[in-house]
Scaffold this motif. Structure first.
Motif, PDB file in Angstrom:
ATOM      1  N   GLU A 151       7.789  24.353 -13.863  1.00  0.00           N
ATOM      2  CA  GLU A 151       6.915  23.398 -13.183  1.00  0.00           C
ATOM      3  C   GLU A 151       7.757  22.474 -12.306  1.00  0.00           C
ATOM      4  O   GLU A 151       8.717  21.862 -12.775  1.00  0.00           O
ATOM      5  CB  GLU A 151       6.159  22.578 -14.223  1.00  0.00           C
ATOM      6  N   LEU A 152       7.391  22.387 -11.037  1.00  0.00           N
ATOM      7  CA  LEU A 152       8.054  21.488 -10.086  1.00  0.00           C
ATOM      8  C   LEU A 152       7.008  20.534  -9.518  1.00  0.00           C
ATOM      9  O   LEU A 152       5.868  20.940  -9.269  1.00  0.00           O
ATOM     10  CB  LEU A 152       8.710  22.283  -8.950  1.00  0.00           C
ATOM     11  N   ARG A 153       7.397  19.284  -9.302  1.00  0.00           N
ATOM     12  CA  ARG A 153       6.467  18.273  -8.785  1.00  0.00           C
ATOM     13  C   ARG A 153       6.977  17.702  -7.466  1.00  0.00           C
ATOM     14  O   ARG A 153       8.154  17.368  -7.357  1.00  0.00           O
ATOM     15  CB  ARG A 153       6.302  17.144  -9.801  1.00  0.00           C
ATOM     16  N   PHE A 154       6.063  17.600  -6.510  1.00  0.00           N
ATOM     17  CA  PHE A 154       6.384  17.053  -5.197  1.00  0.00           C
ATOM     18  C   PHE A 154       5.428  15.911  -4.864  1.00  0.00           C
ATOM     19  O   PHE A 154       4.210  16.068  -5.017  1.00  0.00           O
ATOM     20  CB  PHE A 154       6.226  18.117  -4.110  1.00  0.00           C
ATOM     21  N   PRO A 155       5.937  14.774  -4.380  1.00  0.00           N
ATOM     22  CA  PRO A 155       5.048  13.723  -3.903  1.00  0.00           C
ATOM     23  C   PRO A 155       4.390  14.181  -2.594  1.00  0.00           C
ATOM     24  O   PRO A 155       5.024  14.849  -1.778  1.00  0.00           O
ATOM     25  CB  PRO A 155       5.980  12.530  -3.663  1.00  0.00           C
ATOM     26  N   ILE A 156       3.116  13.862  -2.437  1.00  0.00           N
ATOM     27  CA  ILE A 156       2.369  14.240  -1.236  1.00  0.00           C
ATOM     28  C   ILE A 156       2.129  12.999  -0.385  1.00  0.00           C
ATOM     29  O   ILE A 156       1.552  12.014  -0.850  1.00  0.00           O
ATOM     30  CB  ILE A 156       1.014  14.879  -1.603  1.00  0.00           C
ATOM     31  N   SER A 157       2.572  13.076   0.847  1.00  0.00           N
ATOM     32  CA  SER A 157       2.418  11.969   1.787  1.00  0.00           C
ATOM     33  C   SER A 157       0.992  11.929   2.337  1.00  0.00           C
ATOM     34  O   SER A 157       0.338  12.960   2.472  1.00  0.00           O
ATOM     35  CB  SER A 157       3.416  12.141   2.934  1.00  0.00           C
ATOM     36  N   MET A 168       0.835  -1.190   0.000  1.00  0.00           N
ATOM     37  CA  MET A 168       0.000   0.000   0.000  1.00  0.00           C
ATOM     38  C   MET A 168       0.874   1.246   0.000  1.00  0.00           C
ATOM     39  O   MET A 168       1.785   1.382   0.787  1.00  0.00           O
ATOM     40  CB  MET A 168      -0.917  -0.010   1.222  1.00  0.00           C
ATOM     41  N   SER A 169       0.619   2.143  -0.907  1.00  0.00           N
ATOM     42  CA  SER A 169       1.426   3.337  -1.078  1.00  0.00           C
ATOM     43  C   SER A 169       1.188   4.329   0.056  1.00  0.00           C
ATOM     44  O   SER A 169       0.082   4.493   0.541  1.00  0.00           O
ATOM     45  CB  SER A 169       1.078   3.993  -2.411  1.00  0.00           C
ATOM     46  N   ARG A 170       2.265   5.001   0.446  1.00  0.00           N
ATOM     47  CA  ARG A 170       2.163   6.045   1.468  1.00  0.00           C
ATOM     48  C   ARG A 170       1.984   7.413   0.828  1.00  0.00           C
ATOM     49  O   ARG A 170       1.968   8.414   1.498  1.00  0.00           O
ATOM     50  CB  ARG A 170       3.403   6.045   2.340  1.00  0.00           C
ATOM     51  N   GLU A 171       1.882   7.451  -0.502  1.00  0.00           N
ATOM     52  CA  GLU A 171       1.697   8.713  -1.199  1.00  0.00           C
ATOM     53  C   GLU A 171       0.236   8.960  -1.516  1.00  0.00           C
ATOM     54  O   GLU A 171      -0.483   8.063  -1.928  1.00  0.00           O
ATOM     55  CB  GLU A 171       2.495   8.733  -2.508  1.00  0.00           C
ATOM     56  N   LEU A 172      -0.176  10.200  -1.333  1.00  0.00           N
ATOM     57  CA  LEU A 172      -1.529  10.631  -1.656  1.00  0.00           C
ATOM     58  C   LEU A 172      -1.618  10.999  -3.130  1.00  0.00           C
ATOM     59  O   LEU A 172      -2.646  10.801  -3.763  1.00  0.00           O
ATOM     60  CB  LEU A 172      -1.882  11.834  -0.778  1.00  0.00           C
ATOM     61  N   GLY A 173      -0.525  11.503  -3.683  1.00  0.00           N
ATOM     62  CA  GLY A 173      -0.494  11.921  -5.080  1.00  0.00           C
ATOM     63  C   GLY A 173       0.684  12.837  -5.318  1.00  0.00           C
ATOM     64  O   GLY A 173       1.656  12.819  -4.575  1.00  0.00           O
ATOM     65  N   THR A 174       0.575  13.669  -6.339  1.00  0.00           N
ATOM     66  CA  THR A 174       1.649  14.591  -6.706  1.00  0.00           C
ATOM     67  C   THR A 174       1.113  16.016  -6.732  1.00  0.00           C
ATOM     68  O   THR A 174       0.066  16.280  -7.315  1.00  0.00           O
ATOM     69  CB  THR A 174       2.202  14.232  -8.097  1.00  0.00           C
ATOM     70  N   LEU A 175       1.847  16.910  -6.102  1.00  0.00           N
ATOM     71  CA  LEU A 175       1.524  18.331  -6.134  1.00  0.00           C
ATOM     72  C   LEU A 175       2.361  18.961  -7.237  1.00  0.00           C
ATOM     73  O   LEU A 175       3.581  18.835  -7.252  1.00  0.00           O
ATOM     74  CB  LEU A 175       1.841  18.996  -4.796  1.00  0.00           C
ATOM     75  N   VAL A 176       1.698  19.608  -8.173  1.00  0.00           N
ATOM     76  CA  VAL A 176       2.378  20.285  -9.276  1.00  0.00           C
ATOM     77  C   VAL A 176       2.360  21.783  -8.973  1.00  0.00           C
ATOM     78  O   VAL A 176       1.298  22.366  -8.787  1.00  0.00           O
ATOM     79  CB  VAL A 176       1.680  20.010 -10.627  1.00  0.00           C
ATOM     80  N   ILE A 177       3.543  22.378  -8.944  1.00  0.00           N
ATOM     81  CA  ILE A 177       3.673  23.797  -8.638  1.00  0.00           C
ATOM     82  C   ILE A 177       4.338  24.475  -9.825  1.00  0.00           C
ATOM     83  O   ILE A 177       5.377  24.025 -10.296  1.00  0.00           O
ATOM     84  CB  ILE A 177       4.521  24.020  -7.375  1.00  0.00           C
ATOM     85  N   VAL A 178       3.742  25.534 -10.305  1.00  0.00           N
ATOM     86  CA  VAL A 178       4.349  26.337 -11.359  1.00  0.00           C
ATOM     87  C   VAL A 178       4.870  27.607 -10.705  1.00  0.00           C
ATOM     88  O   VAL A 178       4.087  28.430 -10.232  1.00  0.00           O
ATOM     89  CB  VAL A 178       3.344  26.663 -12.485  1.00  0.00           C
ATOM     90  N   VAL A 179       6.186  27.739 -10.651  1.00  0.00           N
ATOM     91  CA  VAL A 179       6.807  28.936 -10.086  1.00  0.00           C
ATOM     92  C   VAL A 179       6.900  29.947 -11.215  1.00  0.00           C
ATOM     93  O   VAL A 179       7.674  29.774 -12.149  1.00  0.00           O
ATOM     94  CB  VAL A 179       8.206  28.626  -9.507  1.00  0.00           C
ATOM     95  N   LEU A 180       6.065  30.963 -11.150  1.00  0.00           N
ATOM     96  CA  LEU A 180       5.973  31.934 -12.238  1.00  0.00           C
ATOM     97  C   LEU A 180       7.036  33.015 -12.163  1.00  0.00           C
ATOM     98  O   LEU A 180       7.860  33.150 -13.057  1.00  0.00           O
ATOM     99  CB  LEU A 180       4.599  32.596 -12.251  1.00  0.00           C
ATOM    100  N   LYS A 181       6.980  33.815 -11.107  1.00  0.00           N
ATOM    101  CA  LYS A 181       7.871  34.974 -11.037  1.00  0.00           C
ATOM    102  C   LYS A 181       7.931  35.504  -9.615  1.00  0.00           C
ATOM    103  O   LYS A 181       7.158  35.096  -8.752  1.00  0.00           O
ATOM    104  CB  LYS A 181       7.366  36.078 -11.956  1.00  0.00           C
ATOM    105  N   ALA A 182       8.839  36.423  -9.403  1.00  0.00           N
ATOM    106  CA  ALA A 182       8.919  37.170  -8.150  1.00  0.00           C
ATOM    107  C   ALA A 182       8.835  38.648  -8.502  1.00  0.00           C
ATOM    108  O   ALA A 182       9.144  39.047  -9.631  1.00  0.00           O
ATOM    109  CB  ALA A 182      10.220  36.866  -7.424  1.00  0.00           C
ATOM    110  N   GLN A 183       8.388  39.429  -7.555  1.00  0.00           N
ATOM    111  CA  GLN A 183       8.277  40.866  -7.784  1.00  0.00           C
ATOM    112  C   GLN A 183       8.799  41.625  -6.577  1.00  0.00           C
ATOM    113  O   GLN A 183       8.597  41.209  -5.441  1.00  0.00           O
ATOM    114  CB  GLN A 183       6.823  41.259  -8.029  1.00  0.00           C
ATOM    115  N   HIS A 184       9.449  42.720  -6.836  1.00  0.00           N
ATOM    116  CA  HIS A 184       9.908  43.653  -5.811  1.00  0.00           C
ATOM    117  C   HIS A 184      10.858  43.007  -4.800  1.00  0.00           C
ATOM    118  O   HIS A 184      10.772  43.279  -3.606  1.00  0.00           O
ATOM    119  CB  HIS A 184       8.723  44.299  -5.090  1.00  0.00           C
ATOM    120  N   LEU A 185      11.765  42.163  -5.284  1.00  0.00           N
ATOM    121  CA  LEU A 185      12.761  41.570  -4.400  1.00  0.00           C
ATOM    122  C   LEU A 185      13.746  42.640  -3.951  1.00  0.00           C
ATOM    123  O   LEU A 185      13.981  43.616  -4.671  1.00  0.00           O
ATOM    124  CB  LEU A 185      13.531  40.460  -5.133  1.00  0.00           C
TER     125      LEU A 185
END
Length: 122
Positions: free
Chosen positions: A57-63, A1-18
């Motif tokens: 795009e960055l992907r993280f496994p979700i526990s 049985m997997s301990r992962e719930l799924g995958t979280l996909v995050i798109v890091v777009l930009k930063a402003q006013h650093l």
């Protein structure tokens, strides 16, 4: 049985006013994201200065474990330097609500950067 719930996909777009401590040239920023012990980063935006754009795009496994460490995404932005990289800012995002609803295609804003979270392709 997997301990992962799924995958979280995050798109890091930009930063402003650093913040920018450079006088004669623009800084080379990148973002680093950490979740559940996994760390990923964007490429450097050469001469991105105070307003870098990554659109990566960055992907993280979700526990399945709902502990705070598995539901807190830490985002840090650095300036790449010749010796030690300089931390420009960081913040935490609680992803619990996103995981409950299954998807979030909006934009979440931190004072240091903006990113989109979701599972759709761009």
């Amino acid at each position: 049985m997997s301990r992962e719930l799924g995958t979280l996909v995050i798109v890091v777009l930009k930063a402003q006013h650093l913040i920018d401590n450079h006088t004669f040239y623009k800084q080379d920023p990148y973002a680093k994201l950490a979740l559940s012990g996994a760390t990923k980063r964007t490429p450097v935006d050469p001469k991105g200065g105070q307003h870098p754009v990554w659109d990566v795009e960055l992907r993280f496994p979700i526990s399945k474990d709902p502990s705070k460490s598995n539901r807190t995404l830490t985002i840090s932005v650095f300036s790449e330097e010749k010796k030690d990289d300089e931390l420009l800012g960081e913040g935490d995002v609680d992803i619990s609500e996103t995981l409950k609803t299954g998807e979030f295609d909006g934009v979440s804003t931190l004072s240091l950067l903006m990113f989109a979270v979701g599972s759709t392709s761009r």
